[in-house]
Design a protein around this motif. Sequence first.
Motif, short mmCIF file in Angstrom:
data_model
loop_
_atom_site.label_atom_id
_atom_site.label_comp_id
_atom_site.label_asym_id
_atom_site.label_seq_id
_atom_site.Cartn_x
_atom_site.Cartn_y
_atom_site.Cartn_z
N GLN A 43 0.78 -1.08 -0.27
CA GLN A 43 -0.01 0.09 0.02
C GLN A 43 0.94 1.29 -0.22
O GLN A 43 0.65 2.15 -0.83
CB GLN A 43 -0.94 -0.08 1.36
N GLN A 44 1.80 1.35 0.92
CA GLN A 44 2.70 2.53 1.00
C GLN A 44 3.44 2.48 -0.51
O GLN A 44 3.54 3.79 -0.84
CB GLN A 44 3.56 2.28 2.08
N SER A 45 4.14 1.44 -0.83
CA SER A 45 4.81 1.84 -2.07
C SER A 45 3.81 2.08 -3.50
O SER A 45 4.35 2.73 -4.39
CB SER A 45 5.72 0.37 -2.51
N SER A 46 2.67 1.72 -3.24
CA SER A 46 1.82 2.07 -4.41
C SER A 46 1.61 3.73 -4.25
O SER A 46 1.56 4.62 -5.10
CB SER A 46 0.54 1.43 -4.34
N GLU A 47 1.06 4.00 -2.91
CA GLU A 47 0.73 5.41 -2.64
C GLU A 47 1.90 6.29 -2.94
O GLU A 47 1.83 7.79 -3.61
CB GLU A 47 0.18 5.68 -1.45
N ARG A 48 3.12 6.15 -2.61
CA ARG A 48 4.44 6.93 -2.78
C ARG A 48 5.10 6.77 -3.91
O ARG A 48 6.30 7.35 -4.40
CB ARG A 48 5.32 6.72 -1.68
N HIS A 49 4.66 5.62 -4.93
CA HIS A 49 5.11 5.48 -6.20
C HIS A 49 6.95 5.13 -5.90
O HIS A 49 7.60 5.45 -6.65
CB HIS A 49 5.18 6.35 -7.24
N TYR A 50 6.89 4.12 -4.96
CA TYR A 50 8.14 3.45 -4.64
C TYR A 50 8.51 2.43 -5.47
O TYR A 50 7.88 1.71 -6.10
CB TYR A 50 8.47 2.89 -3.13
N GLN A 51 9.72 2.59 -5.90
CA GLN A 51 10.54 1.33 -6.89
C GLN A 51 10.90 0.25 -5.80
O GLN A 51 11.35 0.46 -4.78
CB GLN A 51 11.51 1.85 -7.57
N VAL A 52 10.22 -0.94 -6.13
CA VAL A 52 10.50 -2.32 -5.01
C VAL A 52 11.19 -3.46 -5.58
O VAL A 52 11.15 -3.70 -6.78
CB VAL A 52 9.14 -2.48 -4.40
N THR A 53 11.94 -3.99 -4.79
CA THR A 53 12.30 -5.36 -5.38
C THR A 53 11.43 -6.41 -4.69
O THR A 53 11.32 -6.54 -3.39
CB THR A 53 13.76 -5.62 -5.05
N LEU A 54 10.67 -7.17 -5.46
CA LEU A 54 10.13 -8.34 -4.94
C LEU A 54 10.50 -9.89 -5.13
O LEU A 54 10.88 -9.67 -6.24
CB LEU A 54 8.54 -8.36 -5.62
N THR A 70 0.81 -1.41 -8.46
CA THR A 70 -0.53 -0.67 -8.45
C THR A 70 -1.74 -1.68 -7.90
O THR A 70 -1.47 -2.80 -8.39
CB THR A 70 -0.68 -0.39 -9.91
N PRO A 71 -2.43 -1.11 -7.11
CA PRO A 71 -3.44 -1.99 -6.91
C PRO A 71 -4.45 -2.53 -8.19
O PRO A 71 -4.76 -1.47 -9.12
CB PRO A 71 -4.47 -1.25 -5.91
N HIS A 72 -5.06 -3.56 -8.14
CA HIS A 72 -5.77 -3.94 -9.31
C HIS A 72 -7.10 -4.75 -8.64
O HIS A 72 -7.00 -5.80 -8.89
CB HIS A 72 -4.89 -4.65 -10.38
N GLY A 73 -8.10 -4.16 -8.10
CA GLY A 73 -9.06 -4.95 -7.41
C GLY A 73 -8.53 -5.29 -6.18
O GLY A 73 -8.07 -4.73 -5.23
N ALA A 74 -8.75 -6.74 -5.92
CA ALA A 74 -8.16 -7.54 -4.66
C ALA A 74 -6.92 -7.87 -4.84
O ALA A 74 -6.15 -8.35 -3.93
CB ALA A 74 -9.18 -8.45 -4.47
N GLN A 75 -6.29 -7.60 -6.11
CA GLN A 75 -4.84 -8.26 -6.36
C GLN A 75 -4.06 -6.94 -6.52
O GLN A 75 -4.48 -5.82 -6.46
CB GLN A 75 -4.66 -9.28 -7.52
N TRP A 76 -2.85 -7.20 -6.75
CA TRP A 76 -1.88 -6.10 -7.10
C TRP A 76 -1.24 -6.64 -8.54
O TRP A 76 -1.01 -7.69 -8.90
CB TRP A 76 -0.68 -6.18 -6.07
N LEU A 77 -0.90 -5.54 -9.31
CA LEU A 77 -0.26 -5.61 -10.69
C LEU A 77 1.23 -5.13 -10.10
O LEU A 77 1.64 -3.99 -10.00
CB LEU A 77 -0.93 -4.83 -11.63
N PHE A 78 2.30 -5.94 -10.75
CA PHE A 78 3.61 -5.62 -10.53
C PHE A 78 4.08 -5.63 -12.20
O PHE A 78 3.69 -6.27 -12.89
CB PHE A 78 4.38 -6.76 -9.94
N THR A 79 4.84 -4.55 -12.30
CA THR A 79 5.35 -4.05 -13.60
C THR A 79 6.74 -3.97 -13.46
O THR A 79 7.29 -3.19 -12.50
CB THR A 79 4.89 -2.81 -14.20
N SER A 80 7.69 -4.69 -14.05
CA SER A 80 9.33 -4.44 -14.00
C SER A 80 9.69 -3.32 -14.69
O SER A 80 8.89 -2.73 -15.52
CB SER A 80 9.97 -5.64 -14.55
N ASP A 81 10.73 -2.85 -14.19
CA ASP A 81 11.32 -1.54 -14.79
C ASP A 81 11.68 -1.79 -16.23
O ASP A 81 11.18 -0.43 -16.96
CB ASP A 81 12.86 -1.61 -14.06
N GLU A 82 11.89 -2.81 -16.88
CA GLU A 82 12.02 -2.66 -18.29
C GLU A 82 10.78 -2.91 -18.97
O GLU A 82 10.70 -3.18 -20.20
CB GLU A 82 12.94 -4.08 -18.72
N ARG A 83 9.67 -3.29 -18.43
CA ARG A 83 8.45 -3.51 -18.63
C ARG A 83 8.34 -4.92 -19.52
O ARG A 83 7.59 -5.15 -20.32
CB ARG A 83 7.83 -2.37 -19.74
#
Length: 110
Positions: A43-54, A70-83
Amino acid sequence: MENKQSVFTTFKSHMTHQMQQWFTLPESLPAKMPTSQVSIFLQQSSERHYQVTLTFDAPPTLLTATGFVTPHGAQWLFTSDERRLYRLFTANQVYSLQRAASAPRLQEAD
């Protein structure tokens, strides 16, 4: 009789050592984060637009990637740096999460 017992003891100790090597995790792996902590950090990384390592999944098959969530309903969407990697996941599928050391953002000059 003692010879058979000695061979059996040697075989047993050898097998025990081999099994411990197979199932021992490297010490460099972080411990699995609790799901509640992962939820807060997501939640924090989405709101503050932090780059994270998962780190997804569980040992020994770990997938580690750096990007944004980014939140996507009840789930989360992860997008890597290189997309190159997109992944929908829930908080309990995350093994570990940490803020990535990102480059400082440039500010516009006045």
